[in-house]
Design an enzyme around this catalytic site. Structure first.
Site, PDB file in Angstrom:
ATOM      1  N   GLU A 198       0.751  -1.083  -0.169  1.00 16.28           N
ATOM      2  CA  GLU A 198      -0.012   0.106  -0.105  1.00 16.28           C
ATOM      3  C   GLU A 198       0.876   1.360   0.049  1.00 16.28           C
ATOM      4  O   GLU A 198       0.707   2.124   0.868  1.00 16.28           O
ATOM      5  CB  GLU A 198      -1.095  -0.160   1.296  1.00 16.28           C
ATOM      6  N   GLU A 243      -6.486 -10.196  -1.514  1.00 14.39           N
ATOM      7  CA  GLU A 243      -7.229 -10.085  -0.369  1.00 14.39           C
ATOM      8  C   GLU A 243      -8.897  -9.933  -0.653  1.00 14.39           C
ATOM      9  O   GLU A 243      -9.415  -9.021  -0.114  1.00 14.39           O
ATOM     10  CB  GLU A 243      -6.666  -9.079   0.422  1.00 14.39           C
TER      11      GLU A 243
END
Length: 787
Positions: A190, A294
């Site tokens: 991220e 995810e």
């Protein structure tokens, strides 16, 4: 101030446009899956001398998918619940630790490392043959960075600092600990989000991030290194271009990036086409494998959640660059953000049922028998297959093959100790074959027939129907005892015979049956349009014989309403076909009919349609036709829908001479239609209030050759189209020979067809125009000389 009506209109236009973008996403995705995830394969069975062995039963069972369908695993439920462990083994083929390999889990206190929980998970997966990926070496979100790491002095790379030293130690420790164990590592998690709570490793600069990848590669050269992001691919607002640009930038600076991880945390209302085009397409342009790392969906209703699971999995599985989907938990009691696939008591919910149905759909099982060349052909999903060979009285043999992607059929050769069963040489009975029911015409272009069911020790039997008068009308070998010969000429004799063969390695065939003949029906009168097409909900009765009333409904509605019924003058009309397309915004084209008896007894001339929702825009057209076959007025029907474009067509429709083909189409915008393939336009009308659409109807007289209803819209928009064939009334004839033999022939029947009709008048006409009719040879021997 903007009026509420304008706001509503703007709101619905946005919804309408978005719905049109993905109305037909599923058929497109299924086609891509068929192309990219499956392959033809041929298995050749040979003996020890490489000679083919025929007559061997071959069964293939896919035991593992090549595509990764995985889940994250949490330490506590893995240790404590057998149901948790069993569900993983039964439903997933890849895994990742949920939290147990994050830096904060492994080294929450400086220089105090602990991999015990992640080791437990890895050892369990390894024992059960489940490959793993590592998540994650570093996490950019400030809230998940240990306080001691935050407090370290730092400098922009390549200047040395305590932070850089600890980064290197983390890479050396974790990557080396799982070297030759983990196949992937998410290196820096991220890095795209902006703001004070994100991008912690900006402290090292982009050079520091490139260094992370380079050092991880030096520690384990065989491990694939991934970026992993949610920006642009999760929580709505889909945009893969920013991520693609970031990846290309790091690669250009020397970062050895092997794959792109997209987190796929989606919300309800997921739009597959948007995700495909806005996320997968731009990321695929980077040229690296894509993994959904995810996946979950924030939706409480399990049925809606099931829909979203299916949409997401199908659209991602359909893109050739996507190599895996990792679900972020599956048990409602341990999943981070959703209720998963099973509830607290391990009961499968609707989403779980849908997920397992997808896994079944994408798993291949098949069986066949080798031919005389020892070959069997299959088509299957990429993966590992168990191949079982069997023959009567011999022990089974089991082998394993790997079907990998490829453009041509995969070839496998298996050497077997099995031998082919002894051939048998007895043909089926009865021999010669017989007809259970001989050829009989069912229309002016079709004849049906049924063979006697054959019996044999090598079942099932097949049948071949030969047309001796026109070999092009013969059947192929088929398992059905019934054959319908189509595409025949009207008022024509056709002769057929039939034989059967068994299912032996070297098939044995019966002799042909005795031939049998049938004559196709003669064309009736052409169906005629009475009056003209009319719009609206009233239509006065048009005079005529054997009439049919055709009613066409066009709809555009919120939620995809259906037209459930239509009455004309108190008489219920019959729905022939309805085409529904779209989801949140649906559009329809439907055709209803009413036959002669109900038309005659209708007490009024108004239509009363009923829709499942009044929240929509609807329009109607209607027409009367005459000379319709009242026993079976409807022939072929076909429908189609599309997400966008201008020209739309149904499948081709079989018809006989004199039939009428009806076209009905609806387009999701204001505009106009042009009808193709010789169709005459009936009504072309625009309708709508908050949202706008166009409906068109049309017709074309059949000539006995296939007709394709097709229309071109002036706008590029979503459309639906339907086609219907109305059958013409048939003129039936007695057997002329029987009439003549009974002495019932009429003296005025000059051409011998048992009827006095216009053909006979033509003969008389020729005589009166020609003094010597016989010399011209066009009076068929008739003598009209005065006496």
């Amino acid at each position: 101030m903007v009026s509420m009506n304008k706001l509503k209109r703007f709101f619905f236009v946005i919804i309408l446009i978005s719905s049109f973008c993905y109305a037909d996403w599923e058929s497109d995705a299924d086609a891509r899956i068929e192309q990219h995830r499956k392959r033809d394969l041929q298995i050749a069975i040979v003996d020890s001398e490489s000679q083919p062995v025929g007559g061997i039963n071959v069964e293939i069972t896919q035991v593992k998918q090549r595509f990764a369908f995985g889940t994250c695993i949490a330490y506590s439920p893995l240790v404590n619940y057998a149901n948790y462990r069993n569900f993983i083994l039964e439903n997933f083929n890849w895994a990742v630790c949920e939290n147990e390999t994050k830096w904060a889990s492994n080294e929450n206190t400086r220089d105090s490392e602990n991999y015990s929980q992640s080791d437990y998970i890895y050892n369990w997966c390894n024992t059960n043959g489940i490959p793993m990926r590592g998540h994650t070496l570093f996490w950019e979100q400030l809230i998940y960075v240990q306080q001691w790491v935050k407090d370290l002095p730092y400098a922009t790379y390549p200047t040395s600092s305590e932070l850089l030293t600890e980064v290197d130690e983390r890479i050396d420790s974790a990557v080396n600990h799982f070297k030759n164990k983990f196949l992937h590592w998410d290196v820096d998690n991220e890095m795209l989000p902006s703001g004070s709570d994100y991008r912690f490793y900006d402290r090292l600069g982009d050079g520091g991030r490139v260094h992370m990848f380079q050092r991880a590669r030096s520690v384990d050269p065989d491990c694939l290194l991934f970026m992993n992001e949610y920006t642009g691919n999760s929580f709505g607002g889909y945009d893969g271009w920013t991520y693609a640009s970031r990846a290309n930038g790091l690669i250009s600076q020397g970062a050895p990036i092997d794959g792109l991880g997209i987190q796929g945390h989606i919300n309800s209302g997921f739009i597959p086409d948007s995700y495909y085009n806005s996320v997968l397409v731009p990321l695929a342009g980077v040229g690296l494998p894509i993994w959904v790392t995810e996946f979950d969906v924030d939706e409480e209703n399990e049925n809606t959640r099931a829909d979203e699971v299916e949409k997401f999995y199908k659209v991602c599985f359909s893109h050739p660059s996507v190599e895996g989907i990792i679900m972020w938990g599956f048990w409602s009691e341990s999943a981070w953000r959703w209720d998963g696939l099973v509830d607290i008591n391990w009961n499968l919910n609707a989403a779980g049922v849908r997920y397992q149905a997808l896994m079944d759909e994408w798993t291949t099982e098949d069986s066949d028998v080798t031919d005389v060349d020892g070959n069997v052909d299959f088509r299957g999903f990429h993966g590992t297959y168990q191949v079982t060979l069997s023959a009567a009285g011999q022990p089974d043999e089991t082998y394993y093959i790997e079907l990998v992607p490829g453009a041509t059929a995969a070839q496998f050769e298996i050497e077997t100790d099995l031998y082919a069963p002894e051939p048998e040489y007895v043909p089926p009975t009865p021999n010669p074959m017989t007809f259970a029911s001989g050829p009989v015409a069912v229309s002016q272009s079709a004849i049906t027939m049924t063979a006697t069911t054959a019996t044999d020790e090598s079942l099932p039997c097949q049948y071949f129907f030969e047309c001796t008068t026109d070999p092009t009308k013969s059947s192929d070998w088929q398992y059905s005892t019934t054959y319908l010969a189509t595409g025949l000429s009207p008022n024509t004799y056709y002769t057929f015979r039939v034989k059967a063969r068994d299912n032996a390695l070297y098939p044995n065939a019966t002799a042909f049956s005795a031939p049998a003949t049938a004559k196709t029906m003669s064309p009736g009168e052409n169906i005629e349009l009475l009056g003209s097409w009319t719009s609206g909900l009233t239509h006065a009765k048009e005079p005529g014989e054997n009439r049919i009333l055709v009613f066409v409904a066009h709809g555009l509605s919120w939620g995809g309403a259906d037209i459930t019924s239509v009455n004309y003058g108190g008489k219920a009309m019959t729905k022939v076909i309805e085409v529904d397309a779209g989801s949140s915004f649906g559009y329809q084209a439907a055709v209803f009919v009413l036959k002669e008896a109900d038309i005659a007894s209708a007490i009024a001339t108004n239509f009363s349609p009923t829709w499942s929702s009044t929240w929509g825009s609807y329009s109607y057209s209607s027409a009367f036709f005459s000379n319709v076959n009242q026993d079976s007025p409807i022939g072929a029907t076909a429908s189609n829908s599309t997400s966008s474009g201008t020209t739309i067509s149904t499948a081709s429709l079989a018809n006989d001479q004199g039939d009428m083909v009806i076209l009905a189409a609806t387009g999701g915008a204001g505009g106009s239609y042009t009808l193709n393939n010789g169709f005459a336009e009936g009504i072309d009308q625009q309708f709508g209030n908050y949202w706008y659409a166009t409906g068109v109807s049309g017709h074309k007289l059949g000539a006995g050759t296939p007709i394709t209803p097709s229309a071109t819209f002036s706008q590029s928009a979503a459309q639906a189209i339907a086609g219907v064939v109305i059958k013409a009334v048939l003129t039936t004839y007695d057997d002329c020979t029987d009439v003549q033999n009974a002495g019932l022939a009429l003296t005025s029947d000059l051409n011998g067809d048992c009827y006095v009709n216009f053909k006979d008048l033509d003969i008389i006409y020729d005589f009166w125009l020609n003094e010597n009719c016989a010399a011209l040879g066009n009076c068929q021997g008739a003598d009209f000389d005065p006496v």
